[in-house]
Motif scaffolding. Structure first.
Motif, PDB file in Angstrom:
ATOM      1  N   ALA A  33       0.840  -1.208   0.000  1.00 19.54           N
ATOM      2  CA  ALA A  33       0.000   0.000   0.000  1.00 19.54           C
ATOM      3  C   ALA A  33       0.870   1.250   0.000  1.00 19.54           C
ATOM      4  O   ALA A  33       0.594   2.209  -0.738  1.00 19.54           O
ATOM      5  N   TYR A  34       1.923   1.264   0.823  1.00 19.49           N
ATOM      6  CA  TYR A  34       2.811   2.431   0.865  1.00 19.49           C
ATOM      7  C   TYR A  34       3.545   2.620  -0.458  1.00 19.49           C
ATOM      8  O   TYR A  34       3.703   3.750  -0.932  1.00 19.49           O
ATOM      9  N   LEU A  35       3.979   1.532  -1.065  1.00 16.44           N
ATOM     10  CA  LEU A  35       4.644   1.651  -2.371  1.00 16.44           C
ATOM     11  C   LEU A  35       3.675   2.168  -3.426  1.00 16.44           C
ATOM     12  O   LEU A  35       4.057   2.996  -4.276  1.00 16.44           O
ATOM     13  N   ASP A  36       2.431   1.725  -3.362  1.00 14.17           N
ATOM     14  CA  ASP A  36       1.408   2.209  -4.287  1.00 14.17           C
ATOM     15  C   ASP A  36       1.185   3.707  -4.096  1.00 14.17           C
ATOM     16  O   ASP A  36       1.104   4.463  -5.069  1.00 14.17           O
ATOM     17  N   PHE A  51       6.504   7.838   1.890  1.00 14.76           N
ATOM     18  CA  PHE A  51       5.855   6.554   1.646  1.00 14.76           C
ATOM     19  C   PHE A  51       6.876   5.441   1.395  1.00 14.76           C
ATOM     20  O   PHE A  51       6.685   4.308   1.842  1.00 14.76           O
ATOM     21  N   ASN A  52       7.953   5.763   0.721  1.00 15.24           N
ATOM     22  CA  ASN A  52       9.012   4.767   0.519  1.00 15.24           C
ATOM     23  C   ASN A  52       9.676   4.388   1.837  1.00 15.24           C
ATOM     24  O   ASN A  52      10.008   3.215   2.059  1.00 15.24           O
ATOM     25  N   GLN A  53       9.861   5.364   2.727  1.00 15.34           N
ATOM     26  CA  GLN A  53      10.434   5.084   4.048  1.00 15.34           C
ATOM     27  C   GLN A  53       9.499   4.183   4.848  1.00 15.34           C
ATOM     28  O   GLN A  53       9.933   3.226   5.492  1.00 15.34           O
ATOM     29  N   LEU A  54       8.210   4.480   4.798  1.00 14.49           N
ATOM     30  CA  LEU A  54       7.238   3.637   5.500  1.00 14.49           C
ATOM     31  C   LEU A  54       7.235   2.212   4.936  1.00 14.49           C
ATOM     32  O   LEU A  54       7.159   1.238   5.693  1.00 14.49           O
ATOM     33  N   THR A  97       2.023   9.684  -6.002  1.00 15.54           N
ATOM     34  CA  THR A  97       2.294  11.093  -5.736  1.00 15.54           C
ATOM     35  C   THR A  97       3.481  11.590  -6.554  1.00 15.54           C
ATOM     36  O   THR A  97       4.421  10.851  -6.819  1.00 15.54           O
ATOM     37  N   ASP A  98       3.388  12.848  -6.935  1.00 13.90           N
ATOM     38  CA  ASP A  98       4.501  13.496  -7.627  1.00 13.90           C
ATOM     39  C   ASP A  98       5.344  14.321  -6.671  1.00 13.90           C
ATOM     40  O   ASP A  98       6.409  14.813  -7.047  1.00 13.90           O
TER      41      ASP A  98
END
Length: 78
Positions: free
Chosen positions: A30-33, A47-50, A38-39
């Motif tokens: 979900a976080y990767l999605d 989100f990548n960190q999460l 987002t731009d």
């Protein structure tokens, strides 16, 4: 003190850990999605960190699952 768990308790804990592993995978995806949606560079980084944190949790849970399955003891490597 380290007590080995009964077979019944071991299985219920392993089922719980399995569900937690699935949840970590779902959260990571979900976080990767969201990162891909987002731009905004800061949002993408967050989100990548999460997602990375969920991946780390997944590894901890897999280690605990292996230990419980192999030794009957609740251990993990962080």
């Amino acid at each position: 003190r380290k007590d080995k768990l009964s077979e019944e308790k071991r299985m219920s804990l392993m089922e719980i850990i399995s569900l937690a592993i699935e949840n970590e995978t779902t959260a990571k995806d979900a976080y990767l999605d969201l990162a891909n949606q987002t731009d905004d560079p800061s949002g993408k980084a967050m989100f990548n960190q999460l997602a990375d944190e969920e991946d780390h949790h997944h590894g901890i849970l897999k280690s605990a699952y292996w230990s419980l399955n192999q030794t009957g003891e609740w251990r993990w490597n962080d």
